[in-house]
Design a protein around this motif. Structure first.
Motif, PDB file in Angstrom:
ATOM      1  N   ASN A  84       0.812  -1.218   0.000  1.00 45.84           N
ATOM      2  CA  ASN A  84       0.000   0.000   0.000  1.00 45.84           C
ATOM      3  C   ASN A  84       0.847   1.271   0.000  1.00 45.84           C
ATOM      4  O   ASN A  84       0.413   2.287  -0.538  1.00 45.84           O
ATOM      5  CB  ASN A  84      -0.993  -0.020   1.161  1.00 45.84           C
ATOM      6  CG  ASN A  84      -2.143  -0.971   0.855  1.00 45.84           C
ATOM      7  OD1 ASN A  84      -2.825  -0.820  -0.158  1.00 45.84           O
ATOM      8  ND2 ASN A  84      -2.318  -1.990   1.687  1.00 45.84           N
ATOM      9  N   ALA A  85       2.059   1.164   0.568  1.00 44.01           N
ATOM     10  CA  ALA A  85       2.964   2.321   0.483  1.00 44.01           C
ATOM     11  C   ALA A  85       3.245   2.620  -0.993  1.00 44.01           C
ATOM     12  O   ALA A  85       3.337   3.772  -1.401  1.00 44.01           O
ATOM     13  CB  ALA A  85       4.257   2.041   1.232  1.00 44.01           C
ATOM     14  N   MET A  86       3.330   1.565  -1.816  1.00 46.35           N
ATOM     15  CA  MET A  86       3.586   1.765  -3.246  1.00 46.35           C
ATOM     16  C   MET A  86       2.337   2.135  -4.033  1.00 46.35           C
ATOM     17  O   MET A  86       2.427   2.869  -5.021  1.00 46.35           O
ATOM     18  CB  MET A  86       4.217   0.503  -3.853  1.00 46.35           C
ATOM     19  CG  MET A  86       5.688   0.374  -3.543  1.00 46.35           C
ATOM     20  SD  MET A  86       6.432  -0.952  -4.507  1.00 46.35           S
ATOM     21  CE  MET A  86       6.463  -0.193  -6.142  1.00 46.35           C
ATOM     22  N   MET A  87       1.192   1.604  -3.627  1.00 45.66           N
ATOM     23  CA  MET A  87      -0.029   1.921  -4.380  1.00 45.66           C
ATOM     24  C   MET A  87      -0.298   3.428  -4.410  1.00 45.66           C
ATOM     25  O   MET A  87      -0.891   3.950  -5.339  1.00 45.66           O
ATOM     26  CB  MET A  87      -1.250   1.153  -3.821  1.00 45.66           C
ATOM     27  CG  MET A  87      -1.326  -0.318  -4.214  1.00 45.66           C
ATOM     28  SD  MET A  87      -0.968  -0.714  -5.950  1.00 45.66           S
ATOM     29  CE  MET A  87      -2.356   0.033  -6.794  1.00 45.66           C
ATOM     30  N   ARG A  88       0.190   4.133  -3.369  1.00 46.45           N
ATOM     31  CA  ARG A  88       0.060   5.601  -3.365  1.00 46.45           C
ATOM     32  C   ARG A  88       0.650   6.206  -4.633  1.00 46.45           C
ATOM     33  O   ARG A  88       0.117   7.173  -5.168  1.00 46.45           O
ATOM     34  CB  ARG A  88       0.843   6.210  -2.174  1.00 46.45           C
ATOM     35  CG  ARG A  88       0.396   5.802  -0.809  1.00 46.45           C
ATOM     36  CD  ARG A  88       1.252   6.488   0.261  1.00 46.45           C
ATOM     37  NE  ARG A  88       2.672   6.113   0.188  1.00 46.45           N
ATOM     38  CZ  ARG A  88       3.640   6.701   0.875  1.00 46.45           C
ATOM     39  NH1 ARG A  88       3.382   7.721   1.667  1.00 46.45           N
ATOM     40  NH2 ARG A  88       4.885   6.294   0.780  1.00 46.45           N
ATOM     41  N   PHE A  89       1.782   5.637  -5.098  1.00 52.08           N
ATOM     42  CA  PHE A  89       2.468   6.207  -6.272  1.00 52.08           C
ATOM     43  C   PHE A  89       1.583   6.118  -7.514  1.00 52.08           C
ATOM     44  O   PHE A  89       1.534   7.035  -8.322  1.00 52.08           O
ATOM     45  CB  PHE A  89       3.778   5.475  -6.571  1.00 52.08           C
ATOM     46  CG  PHE A  89       4.705   5.307  -5.399  1.00 52.08           C
ATOM     47  CD1 PHE A  89       4.658   6.189  -4.320  1.00 52.08           C
ATOM     48  CD2 PHE A  89       5.625   4.263  -5.375  1.00 52.08           C
ATOM     49  CE1 PHE A  89       5.525   6.030  -3.237  1.00 52.08           C
ATOM     50  CE2 PHE A  89       6.493   4.101  -4.309  1.00 52.08           C
ATOM     51  CZ  PHE A  89       6.438   4.976  -3.239  1.00 52.08           C
ATOM     52  N   TYR A  90       0.914   4.962  -7.653  1.00 48.99           N
ATOM     53  CA  TYR A  90       0.122   4.728  -8.867  1.00 48.99           C
ATOM     54  C   TYR A  90      -1.188   5.500  -8.823  1.00 48.99           C
ATOM     55  O   TYR A  90      -1.721   5.876  -9.861  1.00 48.99           O
ATOM     56  CB  TYR A  90      -0.133   3.228  -9.043  1.00 48.99           C
ATOM     57  CG  TYR A  90       1.159   2.440  -9.094  1.00 48.99           C
ATOM     58  CD1 TYR A  90       2.011   2.540 -10.198  1.00 48.99           C
ATOM     59  CD2 TYR A  90       1.552   1.627  -8.036  1.00 48.99           C
ATOM     60  CE1 TYR A  90       3.215   1.849 -10.235  1.00 48.99           C
ATOM     61  CE2 TYR A  90       2.749   0.928  -8.074  1.00 48.99           C
ATOM     62  CZ  TYR A  90       3.582   1.040  -9.167  1.00 48.99           C
ATOM     63  OH  TYR A  90       4.767   0.369  -9.205  1.00 48.99           O
ATOM     64  N   LEU A  91      -1.695   5.726  -7.601  1.00 48.73           N
ATOM     65  CA  LEU A  91      -2.973   6.419  -7.470  1.00 48.73           C
ATOM     66  C   LEU A  91      -2.815   7.944  -7.564  1.00 48.73           C
ATOM     67  O   LEU A  91      -3.657   8.615  -8.143  1.00 48.73           O
ATOM     68  CB  LEU A  91      -3.653   6.028  -6.142  1.00 48.73           C
ATOM     69  CG  LEU A  91      -4.142   4.574  -6.103  1.00 48.73           C
ATOM     70  CD1 LEU A  91      -4.454   4.141  -4.677  1.00 48.73           C
ATOM     71  CD2 LEU A  91      -5.367   4.378  -7.000  1.00 48.73           C
ATOM     72  N   SER A  92      -1.733   8.483  -6.991  1.00 50.74           N
ATOM     73  CA  SER A  92      -1.513   9.940  -7.121  1.00 50.74           C
ATOM     74  C   SER A  92      -0.039  10.234  -7.372  1.00 50.74           C
ATOM     75  O   SER A  92       0.666  10.717  -6.483  1.00 50.74           O
ATOM     76  CB  SER A  92      -2.021  10.701  -5.899  1.00 50.74           C
ATOM     77  OG  SER A  92      -2.057   9.898  -4.751  1.00 50.74           O
TER      78      SER A  92
ATOM     79  N   GLY B 204       6.070  13.355  -6.944  1.00 50.20           N
ATOM     80  CA  GLY B 204       7.017  13.846  -7.939  1.00 50.20           C
ATOM     81  C   GLY B 204       7.194  12.923  -9.134  1.00 50.20           C
ATOM     82  O   GLY B 204       8.101  13.115  -9.942  1.00 50.20           O
ATOM     83  N   PHE B 205       6.342  11.890  -9.257  1.00 49.92           N
ATOM     84  CA  PHE B 205       6.437  10.988 -10.408  1.00 49.92           C
ATOM     85  C   PHE B 205       5.606  11.533 -11.570  1.00 49.92           C
ATOM     86  O   PHE B 205       4.601  12.222 -11.363  1.00 49.92           O
ATOM     87  CB  PHE B 205       5.942   9.585 -10.035  1.00 49.92           C
ATOM     88  CG  PHE B 205       6.753   8.932  -8.945  1.00 49.92           C
ATOM     89  CD1 PHE B 205       8.128   8.772  -9.082  1.00 49.92           C
ATOM     90  CD2 PHE B 205       6.152   8.478  -7.779  1.00 49.92           C
ATOM     91  CE1 PHE B 205       8.892   8.182  -8.074  1.00 49.92           C
ATOM     92  CE2 PHE B 205       6.899   7.882  -6.761  1.00 49.92           C
ATOM     93  CZ  PHE B 205       8.272   7.741  -6.913  1.00 49.92           C
ATOM     94  N   ALA B 206       6.027  11.211 -12.790  1.00 48.86           N
ATOM     95  CA  ALA B 206       5.290  11.667 -13.967  1.00 48.86           C
ATOM     96  C   ALA B 206       4.215  10.647 -14.307  1.00 48.86           C
ATOM     97  O   ALA B 206       4.501   9.447 -14.403  1.00 48.86           O
ATOM     98  CB  ALA B 206       6.251  11.832 -15.147  1.00 48.86           C
ATOM     99  N   LYS B 207       2.984  11.105 -14.476  1.00 54.07           N
ATOM    100  CA  LYS B 207       1.871  10.192 -14.702  1.00 54.07           C
ATOM    101  C   LYS B 207       2.092   9.315 -15.931  1.00 54.07           C
ATOM    102  O   LYS B 207       1.807   8.123 -15.915  1.00 54.07           O
ATOM    103  CB  LYS B 207       0.569  10.984 -14.832  1.00 54.07           C
ATOM    104  CG  LYS B 207      -0.661  10.091 -14.941  1.00 54.07           C
ATOM    105  CD  LYS B 207      -1.934  10.779 -14.454  1.00 54.07           C
ATOM    106  CE  LYS B 207      -3.160   9.895 -14.624  1.00 54.07           C
ATOM    107  NZ  LYS B 207      -3.021   8.520 -14.168  1.00 54.07           N
ATOM    108  N   GLU B 208       2.649   9.904 -16.984  1.00 53.06           N
ATOM    109  CA  GLU B 208       2.804   9.155 -18.238  1.00 53.06           C
ATOM    110  C   GLU B 208       3.870   8.052 -18.133  1.00 53.06           C
ATOM    111  O   GLU B 208       3.901   7.151 -18.964  1.00 53.06           O
ATOM    112  CB  GLU B 208       3.077  10.100 -19.414  1.00 53.06           C
ATOM    113  CG  GLU B 208       4.353  10.926 -19.326  1.00 53.06           C
ATOM    114  CD  GLU B 208       4.211  12.197 -18.474  1.00 53.06           C
ATOM    115  OE1 GLU B 208       3.185  12.351 -17.752  1.00 53.06           O
ATOM    116  OE2 GLU B 208       5.134  13.021 -18.502  1.00 53.06           O
TER     117      GLU B 208
END
Ligand SMILES: *[C@@H]1O[C@H](CO)[C@@H](O)[C@H](O)[C@H]1NC(C)=O
Length: 408
Positions: free
Chosen positions: A306-314, A319-323
């Motif tokens: 779940n700590a990682m799912m945060r990255f994919y959800l927002s 600071g990650f690029a959505k694309e």
């Protein structure tokens, strides 16, 4: 073109430096560890050392050093290590791993790989602040188990059991072994990802994989019991990461998947993430069983998933690029920038992105340093440890330099 040429030159220089001798690398590596330790915030005083078991998510050099010198493995080649160490250290990332950020947060030096210092153990001191037995590719279950099922695609024969044997050999040669174990934070994993990842890459039926998940979790549980017998007081036990968001598996299952197999927001493959969730549920049940049996021992679950799912959800918040959220930074092209026949480390066939911190995924299977840093942050500051690590170590310092990006 110009910058690619420059990079290739740099890569060859690093390569040259790297393969002169392994001893030199070990020295460089020790210096890096000391530098990092001295820049870390004041020690938390909670633990005197770290002991680690696991796979590539935690390996700080064992797999590299176990490989034949004339056959450097993927993680021994540039551009691995480029962001932080500026040379490959055997870590499966562009920089630091979660275990490195844990060490920093505890004011301890980066945890040295057991193989790097094995022969020095009896000389004392070398591993006084920590020892890492994790090996990239390691499984929980053994080679006989997988061979029987026709699963032969492992990269190492090292298992959790092998690592535990090394640990026993190590304890036999250090002074005050029991005290060392008692005062250590022991990381039991992440491990288990390869028990599932290898069969998934061979298209083994997910039902068959589910059927042996309890055996994987039971083995992890009995390792924890053995550690308690040896004096362990605090263990951090991470779950597996979201397999359905890994570029390597997204690529492998692309042709056999339909629109409804994907999560509408994240683009991850639901059924693969459900496998991760199932392992993590079994693991949490096992940990709560062990807590009841050993109420005075701290057995902490680390919810990497779940700590990682945060990255994919927002993504923007971190600071990650959505694309590029499901694309590997370093890889051989295609929709997920992953190609099994042009893996990262196989430059120039594979390409490497300019800015890894915009990516969650480094090489198709492993996290970038940026993602690892945010996972560690989620463990200290977020709600991703159960019981919360701060109930055991209130003085733990947060990893430096965290800034949420308030785009949302
Ligand atoms: C694992 O062990 C078997 C039998 O000793 C050997 O043939 C094989 O090459 C080993 N595999 C790896 C990846 O080391």
């Amino acid at each position: 073109m110009h910058s690619i040429e420059k990079r290739t030159l740099l890569v060859s220089l690093i390569n040259l430096a790297l393969f002169q001798t392994r001893k030199k690398m070990a020295v460089a590596y020790a210096i890096i560890s000391i530098l990092v330790a001295s820049t870390a915030a004041s020690a938390s005083q909670c633990f005197e050392s770290i002991i680690s078991f696991g796979d590539s998510l935690a390996d700080t050099g064992n797999f590299f050093l176990l490989s034949p010198p004339n056959k450097p493995p993927y993680c021994a080649r540039p551009p691995y290590g480029r962001t932080f160490f500026h040379l490959p250290t055997g870590r499966s990332s562009d920089g630091r791993l979660v275990i490195d950020f844990i060490a920093e947060a505890l004011g301890l030096p980066l945890v040295e790989s057991y193989i790097a210092g094995k022969n020095a153990a009896e000389k004392g001191g070398r591993f006084s602040k920590g020892v890492n037995f994790a090996v990239a590719g390691a499984t929980v279950l053994d080679t006989v188990f997988f061979d029987k099922r026709g699963i032969h695609n492992r990269v190492t024969n090292v298992t959790l059991g092998t690592q535990f044997d090394w640990f026993n050999q190590f304890l036999a040669v250090i002074p005050n072994g029991r005290k060392f174990v008692k005062n250590s934070l022991i990381l039991v994993g992440e491990i288990g990802g390869n028990d599932y990842g290898n069969p998934l890459l061979l298209d083994i039926d997910p039902k068959a994989i589910r059927s042996f998940m309890p055996a994987v979790v039971n083995y992890i549980g009995s390792t924890i019991e053995e550690l308690i017998k040896l004096g362990a007081t605090t263990m951090l036990v991470p779950g597996v990461i979201p397999m359905g968001c890994l570029p390597a598996l997204l690529t492998h299952y692309k042709t056999s998947s339909t629109e409804k197999d994907y999560h509408p927001t994240t683009g991850c493959l639901n059924w693969l993430n459900e496998l991760s969730i199932y392992h993590n549920e079994l693991l949490q049940k096992e940990l709560s069983r062990l807590r009841h049996l050993h109420p005075h021992i701290a057995i902490i679950y680390a919810d990497n998933y779940n700590a990682m799912m945060r990255f994919y959800l927002s993504p923007h918040q971190f600071g990650f690029a959505k694309e590029s959220i499901l694309r590997a930074c370093c890889g051989g092209g295609g929709p997920y920038n992953f190609n099994g026949s042009a893996l990262c480390g196989n430059l120039p066939r594979a390409n490497c992105c300019e800015n890894p911190s915009l990516y969650v995924n480094w090489d198709g299977l492993h996290c970038t340093e940026a993602a690892n840093k945010w996972i560690a942050q989620g463990l200290w500051e977020g709600s991703y440890t159960h019981p919360h690590i701060k109930t055991i170590c209130p003085s733990i310092s947060s990893p430096a330099g965290f800034q949420y990006h308030h785009y949302y």
